[in-house]
Design a protein around this motif. Structure first.
Motif, short mmCIF file in Angstrom:
data_model
loop_
_atom_site.label_atom_id
_atom_site.label_comp_id
_atom_site.label_asym_id
_atom_site.label_seq_id
_atom_site.Cartn_x
_atom_site.Cartn_y
_atom_site.Cartn_z
N ALA A 5 0.89 -1.26 0.09
CA ALA A 5 -0.19 -0.06 0.10
C ALA A 5 0.98 1.25 0.10
O ALA A 5 1.92 1.25 0.55
N THR A 46 4.16 0.43 4.26
CA THR A 46 3.71 -0.13 2.54
C THR A 46 3.93 -1.45 2.73
O THR A 46 3.02 -2.23 2.30
N TYR A 94 -3.59 0.83 -3.20
CA TYR A 94 -3.15 -0.55 -2.49
C TYR A 94 -3.28 -1.79 -3.57
O TYR A 94 -4.43 -1.49 -4.39
#
Length: 455
Positions: free
Chosen positions: A248, A297, A361
């Motif tokens: 993401a 992330t 995402y």
């Protein structure tokens, strides 16, 4: 001769346009929306974000990125990228220079082969080194609304980055941005108009030498189903080793930073608290942030692999729910705030940024067992092509490989193409209108459908 493509991400959509432009009958099956998979924001024209990949992969990314720019000129943000090695990182920026010289010479060679490949500017300016004294000279310069030179692009970096936290030289390289919403707009404007897309779940079976997709017969099947590619392999009893990783990025806003920025990469070891930080600008003070740590992330249980029983790596249920239903606002906000904090260790004044609660995402597929793989080749079975894209720039080489396979098996004249006239004829205004509409429909700020800088 009819071709079915399963999956309307950047891969399936691009291949559909590529084949249709050659006069091949194509049908694209997509259950959701076109080009709505994992976040795409950076065109890796040399792969300088990735110190860990091979030189061969970097050269492949350079060539493929040039082709991608020629295919999708309306989707490119023509801004450079600044590569930085923080003092907290073990790396040395000087170690990157030898590879940069090789990439510069490869770019020159590609231009000599075809002058149209000159899409990254002057090859002698492919990269530029800045030492501390060079950057200090820029610190008191006025910000430029529409930067043209490398020095002008670096002014905001000189003003706002903590220059004591980084190693020198800093590298400015011609790796550009790419806008996923504009890619989606181009795909929809062309494929929907031609009636090529069927918005439905695809059920496929083999019948003799034909493929049956939702009751319709095809001569050739292309699996471009993204993280669900393994489901199709399983249904057709093909074995394939692969990884799937959920990732993401986070959209934030900072009105005080509403001016022209380059993209900035602060290197760091993947998966550690000091993982790479990626700063991607959009118009009107919006930024997309990556932090290659497990609480930004990356995800603790976000990397899964296939096994002996199945070619489909099964992500935990909570990731599938995110993909299909969206995020809980609380989790999205927490991770976005961490992304701001991660970036603020290098750009202190960025700490005042506001979260938007709308992450970008998706699940990225990686063939084989190497999670660091970035440049990927296509794979084939009998009248079946398997497209597993790790980076968007590989789509043109995959499409060309498919045309070669079709040429051998169905006596179709082989023709290599890069530009597609129908894409080039779309007006920038029409694409912007459509891409802003798509961004809003997906819950993102309208400004993310615009691009910062044209060529």
């Amino acid at each position: 001769m009819k071709v079915a493509i399963i999956g309307g991400g950047i891969t399936g959509s691009s291949i559909a346009m590529y084949l249709e432009n050659l006069g091949i009958e194509v049908k694209l099956f997509e259950k959701n929306d076109l080009v709505s998979g994992p976040p795409i924001c950076h065109l890796h024209a040399g792969g300088n974000l990735y110190r860990e990949i091979t030189l061969k992969e970097k050269i492949a990314l350079l060539k493929e990125s040039i082709d991608f720019i020629r295919l999708y000129p309306h989707a490119i943000d023509y801004r450079p990228t600044v590569i930085v090695v923080p003092k907290s990182d073990e790396g040395d920026p000087e170690d990157l220079i030898e590879t940069l010289d090789i990439l510069k010479n490869e770019y020159k060679k590609l231009i000599s082969e075809d002058p149209k490949n000159k899409v990254l500017g002057d090859p002698d300016e492919y990269y530029r080194l800045y030492y501390k004294e060079d950057i200090l000279k820029l610190k008191n310069k006025d910000l430029i609304k529409n930067p043209k030179t490398a020095d002008e692009w670096l002014i905001p970096f000189a003003k706002y980055v903590d220059l004591e936290s980084i190693k020198y030289p800093v590298i400015l390289v011609q790796e550009y941005g790419v806008n996923v919403f504009r890619l989606a707009a181009i795909a929809k404007l062309i494929l929907e108009k031609k009636g090529i897309v069927k918005y439905e779940e695809a059920n496929v079976e083999k019948k003799g030498d034909k493929w049956i997709v939702n009751g319709e017969e095809f001569d050739y099947l292309i699996n471009a189903a993204g993280y669900r590619s393994g489901e199709i392999d399983d249904a057709l009893e093909f074995k394939r080793e692969r990884l799937t990783e959920f990732k993401a990025a986070y959209v934030v806003k900072n009105n005080d930073f509403n001016f022209a920025w380059p993209e900035i990469i602060f290197h760091g070891k993947r998966g550690t608290p000091k993982g790479m930080a990626q700063f991607t600008p959009y118009p009107n003070g919006y930024f997309q942030l990556h932090g290659m740590t497990k609480d930004i992330t990356l995800f603790e249980d976000g990397l899964v692999s296939s096994d002996e029983k199945s070619s489909y790596p099964k992500l935990p249920k909570h990731f599938i729910e995110k993909i299909e239903k969206g995020w809980q606002k609380e989790e999205a906000g927490k991770r976005a705030k961490r992304a701001i904090e991660h970036m603020s260790q290098y750009i202190p004044e960025f700490s005042s940024s506001e979260v938007t609660y709308v992450p970008l995402y998706g699940a990225q597929q990686i063939p084989g067992c190497d999670a660091e793989l970035r440049a990927v080749e296509i794979s084939f079975e009998d009248n079946y092509a398997r497209c597993e894209v790790v980076k968007a720039s590989t789509v043109t080489s995959m499409a060309d490989s498919i045309v070669k396979d079709l040429s051998k098996k169905f006596a179709i004249p082989y023709k290599k193409q890069i530009e597609i006239d129908e894409i080039n004829k779309l007006s920038d205004e029409l694409i912007t209108e459509k891409s802003c509409e798509i961004a809003q429909k997906r819950g993102y700020p309208e400004d993310m459908g615009k691009r910062c800088f044209k060529a």
